[in-house]
Scaffold this motif. Structure first.
Motif, PDB file in Angstrom:
ATOM      1  N   ARG A 170      30.158  11.385 124.551  1.00  0.00           N
ATOM      2  CA  ARG A 170      30.334  10.741 125.787  1.00  0.00           C
ATOM      3  C   ARG A 170      31.237  11.599 126.677  1.00  0.00           C
ATOM      4  N   VAL A 197      26.838  12.059 127.685  1.00  0.00           N
ATOM      5  CA  VAL A 197      25.636  11.232 127.453  1.00  0.00           C
ATOM      6  C   VAL A 197      26.350   9.831 127.587  1.00  0.00           C
ATOM      7  N   VAL A 243      26.679   6.840 126.010  1.00  0.00           N
ATOM      8  CA  VAL A 243      26.711   6.116 124.652  1.00  0.00           C
ATOM      9  C   VAL A 243      27.820   5.625 124.176  1.00  0.00           C
ATOM     10  N   THR A 267      22.637   3.409 123.417  1.00  0.00           N
ATOM     11  CA  THR A 267      22.309   4.540 124.303  1.00  0.00           C
ATOM     12  C   THR A 267      21.005   4.086 125.333  1.00  0.00           C
ATOM     13  N   THR A 268      20.640   5.061 125.879  1.00  0.00           N
ATOM     14  CA  THR A 268      19.234   4.564 126.828  1.00  0.00           C
ATOM     15  C   THR A 268      18.196   5.533 126.251  1.00  0.00           C
ATOM     16  N   HIS A 276      18.349   9.382 126.003  1.00  0.00           N
ATOM     17  CA  HIS A 276      19.123  10.170 125.348  1.00  0.00           C
ATOM     18  C   HIS A 276      18.933   9.550 123.723  1.00  0.00           C
ATOM     19  N   VAL A 328      20.901  11.379 120.716  1.00  0.00           N
ATOM     20  CA  VAL A 328      22.090  10.372 119.945  1.00  0.00           C
ATOM     21  C   VAL A 328      21.763  10.364 118.365  1.00  0.00           C
TER      22      VAL A 328
END
Length: 327
Positions: free
Chosen positions: A268, A273, A275, A289-290, A293, A297
């Motif tokens: 992060r 990122v 997260v 997360t998305t 990513h 991750v």
């Protein structure tokens, strides 16, 4: 007289801790969670007049003592609500999880949600999911939220009209990915709940939890990923502080847990990122997360966890076709 249901476990985002009523499992305050899929519990139940007694089998092992009592509490409520004569027959219940149990990944939530959903269907109750959530709650408060699925909010209260779960709509449902970092250490949640109010941190938690709940609801509706999961991360730390300062001094985290925390913060802060970490009562870690990513991750979490699983947002508990029955 027979039904099969499936439910997804929950990740607590703003978690409850402690119960004002242990029999009805009424929490001190509201709680919000998200269901994780495709991880699930599948449960088949049948009311059978040829049985001598109720039997509950989970993962191939027959339940006894306190665990059997918790299922009996759910079953008793179904029988209390049922008009159908067959609902008074002995019950055979069998359940299987698709993911590891008793390691902090919410198996009790999906287990009791699937049991309540299947029992309600087999007993011909014809209830809405919020109503079924009040039945599941008698096994586990978190199970109420697993019944309604997605992002859900269990409201505190002193009766079933007030203490039930409702679904919260959020634009985050499609893009969220949950990397579960498995740290296999058996945990005991029930004892921690029983002594929660004895922690000197408990009143402090109650003092700020309503602000966290308001923040979480607003952030979910706005689809603000960072606000949602920063709040969840902070709530995990608050819950752990309360747990660790109870009479028994429960410490669930392991060295690998802390390594994952550090790795998430590095991603992060150093790589920007999106997260955040989160834990329930256990050593395993949820890393939020998305979709874009998730691979990055997962690779990082895998360096510290025994196993990783990438999950999406799961829906509500559902009744399955009879072809999917466990017996």
């Amino acid at each position: 007289m027979k039904a099969t249901a499936k439910a997804h476990p929950i990740q607590g985002l703003v978690k409850y801790h402690g119960m004002r009523d242990e029999e009805l499992r009424l929490p001190y305050h509201d709680s919000i969670s998200v269901c994780t899929a495709p991880s699930h519990t599948k449960t088949t139940v049948e009311f059978d007049p040829d049985l001598d007694a109720d039997t509950f089998v989970v993962g191939g092992e027959e339940l006894a003592d306190h665990e059997a009592d918790r299922v009996s509490n759910v079953l008793a409520r179904v029988r209390e609500l049922a008009d159908a004569d067959h609902a008074q027959f002995p019950v055979r219940l069998e359940s299987e999880n698709s993911f590891p149990s008793n390691v902090g990944l919410g198996s009790s939530s999906s287990g009791f949600a699937a049991a309540a959903m299947a029992l309600a269907e087999a007993a011909d109750l014809g209830l809405s999911r919020p109503a079924v959530s009040t039945i599941a709650r008698r096994g586990s408060s978190s199970a109420a939220r697993a019944v309604t699925g997605g992002f859900s909010d269990l409201h505190a209260g002193l009766n079933d009209e007030d203490c039930r779960s409702e679904r919260l709509d959020s634009p985050l449902e499609d893009d969220l990915r949950i990397v579960a970092g498995l740290v296999p250490a058996y945990k005991e949640t029930e004892a921690a709940h029983r002594e929660a109010a004895d922690s000197h941190m408990f009143e402090a938690r109650l003092a700020h939890i309503h602000d966290q709940l308001a923040e979480m609801r607003d952030a979910l509706r706005a689809g603000d990923f960072h606000r949602v999961f920063e709040t969840a991360e902070h709530d995990s730390l608050s819950l752990a502080a309360t747990t660790m300062t109870g009479p028994a001094g429960w410490v669930y985290w392991k060295p690998e847990t802390l390594e994952i925390f550090d790795a998430v913060r590095d991603l992060r802060e150093e790589e920007d990122v999106p997260v955040y970490f989160s834990t329930d009562t256990g050593a395993s870690v949820y890393v939020n997360t998305t979709e874009a990513h998730a691979d990055r991750v997962e690779a990082t979490v895998a360096e510290h966890a025994d196993e990783t699983m990438v999950w999406e947002v799961g829906g509500p508990a559902e009744i399955l076709d009879e072809s999917e029955a466990l017996f």
